[in-house]
Design an enzyme around this catalytic site. Structure first.
Site, PDB file in Angstrom:
ATOM      1  N   GLY A   9       0.785  -1.231   0.000  1.00 53.41           N
ATOM      2  CA  GLY A   9       0.000   0.000   0.000  1.00 53.41           C
ATOM      3  C   GLY A   9       0.806   1.264   0.000  1.00 53.41           C
ATOM      4  N   THR A  10       1.228   1.703  -1.139  1.00 56.37           N
ATOM      5  CA  THR A  10       1.946   2.970  -1.277  1.00 56.37           C
ATOM      6  C   THR A  10       2.138   3.243  -2.756  1.00 56.37           C
ATOM      7  OG1 THR A  10       3.831   4.236  -0.435  1.00 56.37           O
ATOM      8  CG2 THR A  10       4.309   2.071  -1.325  1.00 56.37           C
TER       9      THR A  10
END
Length: 211
Positions: A9-10
Site C-alpha cells: 500500500g503505497t
C-alpha cells in the site's frame, strides 16, 4: 518485477533523466483500512548522492536503510570513494536473497548518480534486481502512476522536467488508490547535489497540475 508489488500500500516513483534522477513517494501509511500515518517517510538518503524509496513493511524497510547506510559509509572509509549505484543494489539484492526463507516484505527503488552517471535499480523482496533505464514505480498505486509515466516520459528529459513528471504521477495515483495519499516527498539527485524539495515547492507544483 513480480505482481506482489501491487499489494504493497503505497506509491513510489523513479525517473532517470539526462542530468540526474528523481525519486518520489506519497506519505500515507496504512494498516488495512486504517490510515496509520499521514507523514510517513518513504524516501531515504543512504549516501551522498544515493537515495532509496520503500514500499511494504515499515520495520523491514527501516532495518534495510540502516544496513545499507552503514555498509556504504564503511566502503567509503576503506576505499576513499563511494559505492556505485549498481554496487549498492547488488549488496541489497544479496542480503534480501540470503533471507528469502524469512523475507523482508519490501519493494525498493535505489537511485542516484555515480561515476557511471545517473541510475535506478528496482528490487523485490527475494532479491531480484533490475536496472531501470527510464522509469519505475512500486506499490499499490503503481498502475495509475505508470499510466502517467509511460505517456509523458521522454529520453531527453531533464531533472526539472522529471521532477514535474514524478509529482504528476504520484498526484494522479493518490486520486485513485486508497492506500496512497497526503503529502508528496521528492528527492532530486544530480552530480552536484542531493536535494529534498521543500513542501511548499511541491504544493505549488501540485496546485498547477490541478488547474
Amino acid at each position: 518485477m513480480d505482481n506482489d508489488k501491487y499489494l504493497k500500500g503505497t506509491t513510489t516513483v523513479g525517473v532517470v533523466c539526462t542530468d540526474g534522477i528523481v525519486l518520489a513517494s506519497e506519505q500515507r501509511a496504512t494498516m488495512g483500512n486504517f490510515i496509520a500515518s499521514k507523514t510517513a517517510k518513504k524516501v531515504y538518503q543512504i549516501d551522498d548522492l544515493v537515495a532509496m524509496t520503500t514500499a511494504g513493511s515499515v520495520g523491514d524497510a527501516q532495518q534495510l536503510v540502516r544496513l545499507v547506510n552503514v555498509e556504504s559509509q564503511l566502503y567509503k572509509m576503506r576505499r576513499n570513494e563511494s559505492m556505485t549505484i549498481k554496487g549498492i543494489a547488488t549488496l541489497m539484492s544479496n542480503f534480501l536473497n540470503a533471507n528469502r526463507y524469512y523475507p523482508m516484505m519490501v519493494q525498493l527503488l535505489i537511485g542516484g548518480v555515480d561515476k557511471n552517471g545517473p541510475g535506478i535499480y528496482s528490487l523485490d523482496a527475494l532479491g531480484g534486481s533490475i536496472e531501470e533505464t527510464r522509469i519505475s514505480a512500486t506499490g499499490s498505486g503503481s498502475p495509475m502512476a505508470y499510466g502517467v509515466l509511460e505517456d509523458q516520459y521522454r529520453e531527453d528529459m531533464t531533472v526539472k522536467e522529471g521532477l514535474d513528471l514524478a509529482i504528476r504521477a504520484i498526484h494522479n495515483a493518490t486520486k485513485r488508490d486508497s492506500a496512497s495519499g497526503e503529502n508528496i516527498d521528492v528527492v532530486v539527485i544530480t552530480k552536484e547535489a542531493f536535494r529534498r524539495l521543500d513542501p511548499e515547492e511541491i504544493k505549488s507544483i501540485r496546485t498547477s497540475l490541478s488547474k
